[in-house]
Design a protein around this motif. Structure first.
Motif, PDB file in Angstrom:
ATOM      1  N   GLN A  58     -17.766 -39.508  -4.361  1.00 50.29           N
ATOM      2  CA  GLN A  58     -17.304 -38.787  -3.164  1.00 50.29           C
ATOM      3  C   GLN A  58     -18.057 -39.201  -1.896  1.00 50.29           C
ATOM      4  O   GLN A  58     -17.530 -39.073  -0.800  1.00 50.29           O
ATOM      5  N   THR A  59     -19.274 -39.678  -2.044  1.00 52.61           N
ATOM      6  CA  THR A  59     -20.091 -40.030  -0.872  1.00 52.61           C
ATOM      7  C   THR A  59     -20.395 -41.526  -0.822  1.00 52.61           C
ATOM      8  O   THR A  59     -21.329 -41.935  -0.134  1.00 52.61           O
ATOM      9  N   LYS A  60     -19.603 -42.322  -1.522  1.00 51.29           N
ATOM     10  CA  LYS A  60     -19.873 -43.764  -1.625  1.00 51.29           C
ATOM     11  C   LYS A  60     -19.971 -44.455  -0.274  1.00 51.29           C
ATOM     12  O   LYS A  60     -20.661 -45.452  -0.125  1.00 51.29           O
ATOM     13  N   HIS A  61     -19.313 -43.901   0.722  1.00 53.80           N
ATOM     14  CA  HIS A  61     -19.350 -44.491   2.057  1.00 53.80           C
ATOM     15  C   HIS A  61     -20.760 -44.454   2.667  1.00 53.80           C
ATOM     16  O   HIS A  61     -21.047 -45.173   3.618  1.00 53.80           O
ATOM     17  N   LEU A  62     -21.639 -43.630   2.115  1.00 54.83           N
ATOM     18  CA  LEU A  62     -23.011 -43.539   2.635  1.00 54.83           C
ATOM     19  C   LEU A  62     -23.911 -44.669   2.113  1.00 54.83           C
ATOM     20  O   LEU A  62     -25.017 -44.848   2.619  1.00 54.83           O
ATOM     21  N   TYR A  63     -23.443 -45.384   1.119  1.00 54.71           N
ATOM     22  CA  TYR A  63     -24.291 -46.372   0.455  1.00 54.71           C
ATOM     23  C   TYR A  63     -23.698 -47.768   0.570  1.00 54.71           C
ATOM     24  O   TYR A  63     -22.491 -47.943   0.696  1.00 54.71           O
ATOM     25  N   GLU A  64     -24.573 -48.760   0.493  1.00 61.89           N
ATOM     26  CA  GLU A  64     -24.120 -50.144   0.433  1.00 61.89           C
ATOM     27  C   GLU A  64     -23.342 -50.331  -0.869  1.00 61.89           C
ATOM     28  O   GLU A  64     -23.744 -49.817  -1.905  1.00 61.89           O
ATOM     29  N   SER A  65     -22.254 -51.071  -0.818  1.00 62.17           N
ATOM     30  CA  SER A  65     -21.419 -51.232  -2.010  1.00 62.17           C
ATOM     31  C   SER A  65     -22.131 -51.989  -3.130  1.00 62.17           C
ATOM     32  O   SER A  65     -21.724 -51.925  -4.275  1.00 62.17           O
ATOM     33  N   ASP A  66     -23.202 -52.697  -2.809  1.00 65.95           N
ATOM     34  CA  ASP A  66     -23.936 -53.409  -3.857  1.00 65.95           C
ATOM     35  C   ASP A  66     -25.205 -52.665  -4.267  1.00 65.95           C
ATOM     36  O   ASP A  66     -26.111 -53.232  -4.842  1.00 65.95           O
ATOM     37  N   SER A  67     -25.252 -51.374  -3.995  1.00 69.50           N
ATOM     38  CA  SER A  67     -26.429 -50.574  -4.317  1.00 69.50           C
ATOM     39  C   SER A  67     -26.641 -50.484  -5.824  1.00 69.50           C
ATOM     40  O   SER A  67     -25.689 -50.435  -6.601  1.00 69.50           O
ATOM     41  N   LYS A  68     -27.891 -50.430  -6.186  1.00 66.55           N
ATOM     42  CA  LYS A  68     -28.258 -50.165  -7.577  1.00 66.55           C
ATOM     43  C   LYS A  68     -28.422 -48.656  -7.718  1.00 66.55           C
ATOM     44  O   LYS A  68     -29.019 -48.009  -6.866  1.00 66.55           O
ATOM     45  N   ILE A  69     -27.867 -48.101  -8.792  1.00 71.74           N
ATOM     46  CA  ILE A  69     -28.016 -46.689  -9.097  1.00 71.74           C
ATOM     47  C   ILE A  69     -28.833 -46.594 -10.373  1.00 71.74           C
ATOM     48  O   ILE A  69     -28.427 -47.118 -11.413  1.00 71.74           O
ATOM     49  N   LEU A  70     -29.959 -45.938 -10.286  1.00 67.20           N
ATOM     50  CA  LEU A  70     -30.837 -45.797 -11.440  1.00 67.20           C
ATOM     51  C   LEU A  70     -30.895 -44.327 -11.836  1.00 67.20           C
ATOM     52  O   LEU A  70     -31.371 -43.486 -11.066  1.00 67.20           O
ATOM     53  N   PHE A  71     -30.357 -44.031 -13.014  1.00 64.01           N
ATOM     54  CA  PHE A  71     -30.374 -42.679 -13.555  1.00 64.01           C
ATOM     55  C   PHE A  71     -31.610 -42.504 -14.424  1.00 64.01           C
ATOM     56  O   PHE A  71     -31.956 -43.382 -15.219  1.00 64.01           O
ATOM     57  N   TYR A  72     -32.247 -41.345 -14.292  1.00 60.61           N
ATOM     58  CA  TYR A  72     -33.382 -40.966 -15.136  1.00 60.61           C
ATOM     59  C   TYR A  72     -32.987 -39.702 -15.885  1.00 60.61           C
ATOM     60  O   TYR A  72     -32.516 -38.739 -15.272  1.00 60.61           O
ATOM     61  N   SER A  73     -33.199 -39.699 -17.188  1.00 61.71           N
ATOM     62  CA  SER A  73     -32.881 -38.528 -18.004  1.00 61.71           C
ATOM     63  C   SER A  73     -33.899 -38.404 -19.125  1.00 61.71           C
ATOM     64  O   SER A  73     -34.391 -39.417 -19.640  1.00 61.71           O
ATOM     65  N   ASP A  74     -34.175 -37.162 -19.520  1.00 61.58           N
ATOM     66  CA  ASP A  74     -35.047 -36.961 -20.673  1.00 61.58           C
ATOM     67  C   ASP A  74     -34.243 -36.824 -21.969  1.00 61.58           C
ATOM     68  O   ASP A  74     -34.773 -36.501 -23.012  1.00 61.58           O
ATOM     69  N   SER A  75     -32.946 -37.096 -21.898  1.00 65.44           N
ATOM     70  CA  SER A  75     -32.072 -37.048 -23.068  1.00 65.44           C
ATOM     71  C   SER A  75     -31.935 -38.438 -23.677  1.00 65.44           C
ATOM     72  O   SER A  75     -31.287 -39.320 -23.105  1.00 65.44           O
ATOM     73  N   ASN A  76     -32.535 -38.628 -24.847  1.00 63.43           N
ATOM     74  CA  ASN A  76     -32.371 -39.899 -25.554  1.00 63.43           C
ATOM     75  C   ASN A  76     -30.901 -40.182 -25.823  1.00 63.43           C
ATOM     76  O   ASN A  76     -30.456 -41.323 -25.744  1.00 63.43           O
ATOM     77  N   LEU A  77     -30.151 -39.134 -26.178  1.00 66.20           N
ATOM     78  CA  LEU A  77     -28.732 -39.298 -26.464  1.00 66.20           C
ATOM     79  C   LEU A  77     -28.009 -39.931 -25.280  1.00 66.20           C
ATOM     80  O   LEU A  77     -27.284 -40.917 -25.436  1.00 66.20           O
ATOM     81  N   VAL A  78     -28.216 -39.379 -24.096  1.00 59.94           N
ATOM     82  CA  VAL A  78     -27.542 -39.893 -22.899  1.00 59.94           C
ATOM     83  C   VAL A  78     -27.992 -41.319 -22.597  1.00 59.94           C
ATOM     84  O   VAL A  78     -27.177 -42.225 -22.426  1.00 59.94           O
ATOM     85  N   VAL A  79     -29.285 -41.528 -22.536  1.00 63.93           N
ATOM     86  CA  VAL A  79     -29.808 -42.834 -22.128  1.00 63.93           C
ATOM     87  C   VAL A  79     -29.442 -43.926 -23.135  1.00 63.93           C
ATOM     88  O   VAL A  79     -28.923 -44.979 -22.766  1.00 63.93           O
ATOM     89  N   GLU A  80     -29.694 -43.687 -24.409  1.00 59.92           N
ATOM     90  CA  GLU A  80     -29.442 -44.726 -25.409  1.00 59.92           C
ATOM     91  C   GLU A  80     -27.957 -45.018 -25.580  1.00 59.92           C
ATOM     92  O   GLU A  80     -27.576 -46.137 -25.897  1.00 59.92           O
ATOM     93  N   THR A  81     -27.111 -44.019 -25.360  1.00 57.68           N
ATOM     94  CA  THR A  81     -25.670 -44.243 -25.470  1.00 57.68           C
ATOM     95  C   THR A  81     -25.138 -45.014 -24.269  1.00 57.68           C
ATOM     96  O   THR A  81     -24.222 -45.825 -24.402  1.00 57.68           O
ATOM     97  N   LEU A  82     -25.712 -44.775 -23.099  1.00 55.49           N
ATOM     98  CA  LEU A  82     -25.183 -45.384 -21.879  1.00 55.49           C
ATOM     99  C   LEU A  82     -25.886 -46.669 -21.445  1.00 55.49           C
ATOM    100  O   LEU A  82     -25.404 -47.328 -20.528  1.00 55.49           O
ATOM    101  N   LYS A  83     -26.978 -47.011 -22.097  1.00 52.68           N
ATOM    102  CA  LYS A  83     -27.642 -48.260 -21.741  1.00 52.68           C
ATOM    103  C   LYS A  83     -26.674 -49.418 -21.902  1.00 52.68           C
ATOM    104  O   LYS A  83     -25.743 -49.363 -22.702  1.00 52.68           O
ATOM    105  N   LYS A  84     -26.913 -50.454 -21.169  1.00 52.07           N
ATOM    106  CA  LYS A  84     -25.986 -51.588 -21.178  1.00 52.07           C
ATOM    107  C   LYS A  84     -25.765 -52.182 -22.570  1.00 52.07           C
ATOM    108  O   LYS A  84     -24.728 -52.724 -22.857  1.00 52.07           O
ATOM    109  N   ASP A  85     -26.766 -52.073 -23.450  1.00 52.76           N
ATOM    110  CA  ASP A  85     -26.589 -52.630 -24.793  1.00 52.76           C
ATOM    111  C   ASP A  85     -25.801 -51.696 -25.710  1.00 52.76           C
ATOM    112  O   ASP A  85     -25.383 -52.090 -26.786  1.00 52.76           O
TER     113      ASP A  85
END
Length: 165
Positions: A63-90
């Motif tokens: 919804q706010t993508k216009h505020l950011y450069e289109s080539d921005s890196k988004i880094l999510f931090y979570s303490d949920s192993n389930l979320v992180v390990e499932t969504l990691k690029k591998d």
């Protein structure tokens, strides 16, 4: 770079359902914006609240993508192993339950990647009171907000999902 710290909280654990809260704290490293958001649900689990926090943060970025450069890196931090390990690029973990949430996350991530964003997920230790590292500090903040949202659901006697802040 956009940094997003997410967390979920629930009155029950495992497969039992209860009142839940989610939150995210987000800022860009250029210091242009900082945002936090929280909400809650009934009849939910902690894992669903962890995923809902990611979903709501992704929706906010779309919804706010216009505020950011289109080539921005988004880094999510979570303490949920389930979320992180499932969504990691591998993709080392599989999506076995809560398929509706995983599909929504996948759809939003795909949209942002199509728009030129680079997204990654990093695990942080939960409730790390001894650390003053940025990730621990913001994880604690997200945890407090998610817990507040869960508790507000109970105090207000809410019986359906709500965005609280």
């Amino acid at each position: 770079m956009i940094k997003v710290f997410t967390d979920g909280a629930c009155t029950s654990s495992g497969t039992h359902k209860g009142l839940g809260g989610w939150s995210f704290v987000m800022f860009d490293t250029d210091g242009r914006s900082e945002f936090e958001h929280t909400g809650g649900s009934t009849d939910t689990t902690n894992n669903r609240m962890e995923m809902e926090a990611v979903i709501q943060a992704l929706k906010h970025i779309v919804q706010t993508k216009h505020l950011y450069e289109s080539d921005s890196k988004i880094l999510f931090y979570s303490d949920s192993n389930l979320v992180v390990e499932t969504l990691k690029k591998d993709g080392s973990w599989q999506k076995k339950s809560n398929i509706d949430k995983w599909e929504e996350i996948d759809e939003l991530v795909t949209l942002l990647i199509t728009l030129g964003f680079d997204i990654d997920f990093t695990w942080v230790k939960a409730h790390d009171d001894k650390s003053e590292v940025e990730s621990a500090r913001f994880n604690k903040r997200a945890d407090k907000l998610a817990t507040k949202a869960r508790d507000a659901m109970k105090e207000l006697g809410l019986t359906q999902s709500h965005v609280l802040l």
